[in-house]
Enzyme design. Structure first.
Site, PDB file in Angstrom:
ATOM      1  N   CYS A 135       1.886  -6.495  -3.126  1.00 15.90           N
ATOM      2  CA  CYS A 135       2.966  -6.318  -4.153  1.00 15.90           C
ATOM      3  C   CYS A 135       4.370  -6.630  -3.687  1.00 15.90           C
ATOM      4  O   CYS A 135       5.125  -5.862  -2.964  1.00 15.90           O
ATOM      5  CB  CYS A 135       3.010  -4.960  -4.930  1.00 15.90           C
ATOM      6  N   CYS A 138       7.314  -4.879  -4.947  1.00 23.75           N
ATOM      7  CA  CYS A 138       7.639  -3.478  -4.557  1.00 23.75           C
ATOM      8  C   CYS A 138       7.987  -3.705  -2.786  1.00 23.75           C
ATOM      9  O   CYS A 138       8.938  -2.797  -2.540  1.00 23.75           O
ATOM     10  CB  CYS A 138       6.325  -2.859  -4.321  1.00 23.75           C
ATOM     11  N   ASP A 139       7.563  -4.566  -2.224  1.00 19.31           N
ATOM     12  CA  ASP A 139       7.665  -4.187  -0.578  1.00 19.31           C
ATOM     13  C   ASP A 139       8.511  -5.500   0.012  1.00 19.31           C
ATOM     14  O   ASP A 139       8.761  -5.261   1.110  1.00 19.31           O
ATOM     15  CB  ASP A 139       6.320  -4.132  -0.102  1.00 19.31           C
TER      16      ASP A 139
END
Ligand code: NDP
Length: 307
Positions: A135, A138-139
């Site tokens: 993701c 997200c990261d």
């Protein structure tokens, strides 16, 4: 005697738990089957969540899910750590079975989510959260000025790659064919971006590094030549698998995502759906939570109208 619930929610990720908060706060007798393994769904696999509104300092995925769970319990929802293994939506009250119990409810919300399709390498499993991610939203911020790889050739892979260019120094897309599956518009966008490079006809054979990613080993499927590339992160974007296998009687698209009408309705009265098991476009905790809220509000309305 079997207990009759107003509502059973199958799934304990952000969609299911938000639905539970709304339903139990509206005084519905609510049961959540959160699954026996990953309490909290996919967010348990992420580290820091920096884009969930209300947490300017960020919050760890497992901590966010723990808090949502506490909030659902506070309003009286019953949470059981079991997997639904069988459902019967043919007649009301509906039945949901686990390996240990059989539950009945007047309405059901399906919030079983989706799972990342992983490559299946041992090194991938070992390095999740240590440079391996599925993701970028997200990261990606953890890879500022780093060199990263994206595995896959579809729209997801290019979307991940394009997002990563906001942070990373270079993004190398590794694809097993000599042309992409992604749409032309995404392809053109990626080709125009100077930070993105492509390595064609190549399969990833190993992710290198003991405690954090240091590179990858690939094979060119045309020449059978192995090579190693240095890098700091590997984003796997080879698709998702909706957790919809249980729902054999509901309509699904060709990839198995449940088909909904008006955001959360199925074609069965009193059966609602929310989160990644139908939403393959946004796939965010906040959108799943929003859909969970909608499903619970619709369930409440439906129960009121069908007393
Ligand atoms: P797709 O199934 O479209 O693509 C998956 C890609 O991963 C393919 O290129 C496939 O290769 C590759 N792949 C699959 N398994 C492996 C493996 N084991 N090793 C290496 N490569 C592998 O999935 P997506 O998640 O990309 O997209 C799903 C849907 O969502 C699509 O309909 C897409 O259009 C849509 N979507 C749209 C977006 C947008 O419009 N912005 C963004 C994201 C998704 P191969 O080509 O060889 O099969």
């Amino acid at each position: 005697m079997e207990k009759l619930y107003d509502l059973i929610i199958i799934g304990g990720g952000p969609a299911g738990l938000t639905a539970a908060i709304y339903a139990s706060r509206a005084n519905l007798k609510t049961l959540i089957l959160e699954g026996s393994k990953d309490m909290g769904g996919q967010l348990i696999l992420t580290t820091e969540v920096e884009n969930y509104p209300g947490f300017p300092e960020g919050i760890l995925g497992p901590e966010l899910m723990k808090r949502m769970r506490e909030q659902a319990k506070k309003f009286g929802a019953t949470i059981i750590n079991e997997d639904a293994v069988k459902v019967d939506f043919s007649k009301s009250p509906y039945t949901v079975e686990t390996s240990k119990n059989k539950f009945k409810a007047k309405s059901v919300i399906i919030a079983t989510g989706a799972r990342t399709r992983w490559l299946g390498l041992d090194s991938e499993k070992r390095l999740i959260g240590r440079g391996v991610s599925s993701c970028a939203t997200c990261d990606a911020a953890f890879f500022k000025n780093k060199n990263v790889f994206v595995i896959g050739g579809g729209d997801s892979a290019l979307e991940e790659a394009l997002f990563l260019t906001k942070f990373a120094n270079s993004v190398t897309v590794i694809h097993r064919r000599d042309k992409l599956k992604a749409s032309k518009i995404m392809h053109d966008r990626a080709l125009r971006n100077k930070k993105i490079k492509f390595v064609w006809d190549s399969e990833i054979k190993d992710i290198l590094g003991e405690n954090k990613v240091s590179g990858i080993k690939i094979i060119n499927v045309k020449t059978n030549k192995f090579s190693e590339l240095k890098g700091d992160g590997v984003f796997i974007a080879i698709g998702h698998l909706p957790n919809s296998e249980l729902f054999t009687d509901l309509s699904k698209d060709e990839k198995g995502y449940l088909i909904v009408k008006n955001n959360v309705f199925t074609d069965r009265p009193g059966i609602f759906v929310c989160g990644d098991v139908h939403d393959h476009r946004y796939k965010q905790a906040v959108t799943a939570a929003g859909l969970g809220c909608m499903a619970a509000m619709e369930a409440e309305k439906w129960l009121e109208e069908n007393k």
